[in-house]
Structure formats: C-alpha cells, structure tokens
Design a protein around this motif. Sequence first.
Motif, short mmCIF file in Angstrom:
data_model
loop_
_atom_site.label_atom_id
_atom_site.label_comp_id
_atom_site.label_asym_id
_atom_site.label_seq_id
_atom_site.Cartn_x
_atom_site.Cartn_y
_atom_site.Cartn_z
N HIS A 195 0.84 -1.01 -0.03
CA HIS A 195 -0.23 -0.03 -0.10
C HIS A 195 0.79 1.18 -0.36
O HIS A 195 2.23 1.22 0.53
CB HIS A 195 -1.00 0.09 1.22
N ALA A 196 0.38 2.21 -0.67
CA ALA A 196 1.25 3.39 -0.64
C ALA A 196 1.75 4.26 0.55
O ALA A 196 2.97 4.49 0.71
CB ALA A 196 0.39 4.70 -1.52
N ASP A 197 0.80 4.12 1.59
CA ASP A 197 1.18 4.61 2.76
C ASP A 197 2.45 3.68 3.69
O ASP A 197 3.22 4.33 4.14
CB ASP A 197 0.01 4.69 4.00
N VAL A 198 2.32 2.54 3.34
CA VAL A 198 3.49 1.55 3.82
C VAL A 198 4.72 1.63 3.18
O VAL A 198 5.63 1.95 3.64
CB VAL A 198 2.99 -0.10 3.63
N ALA A 222 15.05 13.34 17.35
CA ALA A 222 14.06 12.94 18.32
C ALA A 222 12.65 12.46 17.65
O ALA A 222 11.82 11.87 17.98
CB ALA A 222 13.97 13.62 19.69
N GLY A 223 12.20 13.63 16.83
CA GLY A 223 10.97 13.51 16.50
C GLY A 223 10.68 12.60 15.36
O GLY A 223 9.58 12.00 15.55
N ARG A 224 11.75 11.83 14.91
CA ARG A 224 11.55 10.54 14.02
C ARG A 224 11.07 9.36 14.96
O ARG A 224 10.21 8.49 14.32
CB ARG A 224 12.84 10.33 13.37
N VAL A 225 11.42 9.34 16.21
CA VAL A 225 10.93 8.19 17.16
C VAL A 225 9.25 8.54 17.14
O VAL A 225 8.75 7.58 17.00
CB VAL A 225 11.82 8.15 18.31
N ALA A 226 8.96 9.65 17.33
CA ALA A 226 7.72 10.28 17.75
C ALA A 226 6.75 9.71 16.46
O ALA A 226 5.69 9.21 16.65
CB ALA A 226 7.42 11.57 18.17
N ILE A 227 7.30 9.91 15.25
CA ILE A 227 6.49 9.49 14.18
C ILE A 227 6.45 8.22 14.01
O ILE A 227 5.30 7.65 13.68
CB ILE A 227 7.35 10.18 12.87
N LEU A 239 3.13 3.44 14.10
CA LEU A 239 2.90 1.93 14.86
C LEU A 239 1.50 1.89 15.49
O LEU A 239 0.66 1.14 15.35
CB LEU A 239 4.00 1.75 15.78
N ASP A 240 1.03 3.10 16.05
CA ASP A 240 -0.27 3.04 16.78
C ASP A 240 -1.14 3.08 15.74
O ASP A 240 -2.45 2.34 15.87
CB ASP A 240 -0.46 4.40 17.70
N GLY A 241 -1.03 3.65 14.60
CA GLY A 241 -2.19 3.67 13.75
C GLY A 241 -2.48 2.29 13.08
O GLY A 241 -3.56 1.90 12.87
N TRP A 242 -1.34 1.75 12.65
CA TRP A 242 -1.50 0.36 12.10
C TRP A 242 -1.87 -0.69 13.06
O TRP A 242 -2.86 -1.57 12.64
CB TRP A 242 -0.16 0.05 11.50
N ASN A 243 -1.55 -0.70 14.40
CA ASN A 243 -1.86 -1.58 15.17
C ASN A 243 -3.41 -1.19 15.44
O ASN A 243 -3.86 -2.32 15.91
CB ASN A 243 -0.95 -1.38 16.61
N PHE A 265 6.96 -5.67 13.63
CA PHE A 265 6.19 -6.43 14.10
C PHE A 265 4.71 -6.23 13.43
O PHE A 265 3.92 -7.04 13.18
CB PHE A 265 6.36 -6.94 15.46
N VAL A 266 4.23 -5.09 13.83
CA VAL A 266 2.87 -4.59 13.55
C VAL A 266 2.90 -4.81 11.94
O VAL A 266 1.55 -4.91 11.53
CB VAL A 266 2.54 -3.42 14.06
#
Length: 183
Positions: A55-58, A86-91, A96-100, A160-161
Amino acid sequence: MANRLSKIYTRTGDSGTTGLGDGSRVTKFDLRVQAMGEVDELNAVLGMLLIEELHADVREQLEAIQHDLFDMGGELSMPGHTFMQAGRVAILEQVLDGWNAELSPLKEFILPGGSRASAVCHLARTVCRRAERVLHALHAQSPVTAVNLQYLNRLSDLLFVLCRTLNRHAGVPDVLWNNQHKL
C-alpha cells in the motif's frame, strides 16, 4: 555530497582496518563497524521488502525509514555528529499506533510467514533486533545517541505490527504458533 567516489576500491582495508567518516581508522571487527553493518543490512532487507506490492502509505513509511537508517549509519561513521532527530521516534510511534489500531488483538504468538511480504518483514524485524543489540553493546563501550537506541527499539515493534498489517492487506491470516505441534 562534496566528495563523490570515483574509485570504489582503495586497498586501504586490506590490512583489516576501515576508515570512518571522520577520517579515523578502526579494525573491521570494531563494534562501531559491526553496528554500521547491522544498520546497513537492515536497510538492505527493507529494500527487499520495498520490491513487494505494498500500500502507498506503507511504501512511504518504509522509504522514510530507509533514509533514517542511512542517517543513523552516518552518525555511527562520524562519532560526535548528530543526524537523527528525536521527532523521528515520535513519528514511528504514531505510525505504529495507527497500524496496530486496525488489527485484531493478538491472543497467540505468531510465527514468521503468511504472505511473502510479511515473511520479508519478519526478516527485517529480526535484523533490526540484532542491530539494536549491537548498538547497545557499542553504547556500553562508546556512547551513541539515545535517539538511535530508541529508534531501533520502536522500529522493531513497528516491523512486528507491519508484518501483521501486510498479512491483513494480503487477506492471509497470521501463522499462529501451536505449542502442541509435534512431528
């Protein structure tokens, strides 16, 4: 890039050392070189995943991750320099939260497999965990930025997700571990 490589081989590594981006030379088995190699291998496995139908978002997220990993390799090659933010970790956490959130709750352990893309993603996840272990070993010897350590930890969770997400996109169930399986 100021200096382009016009000659690929230099013969300077024939004695078992390699040059870092800051001009210093270390052994090819130095933990810093090992960490750089692990991050490079992870990036290569993600490249294998990117040739799959995604998928395009992936695809967009994986391409951004590849650039992040290249930045991380640059940091490892030039001790004292910082490229990762550090912002890259937040992204990663947001993605991850969205996919999960789109997945059913996991009630069993899963095995690598399902779709081909998921299997490649599982390989990327295991390489990411190895890179994280080597980076922590390096950190114990020569501190690296917390962002790099956090990034690899979140990335392995994201992968993993993503494995499960890729199976869902392909209409293939996750491969559940059967602890009763006997030959």
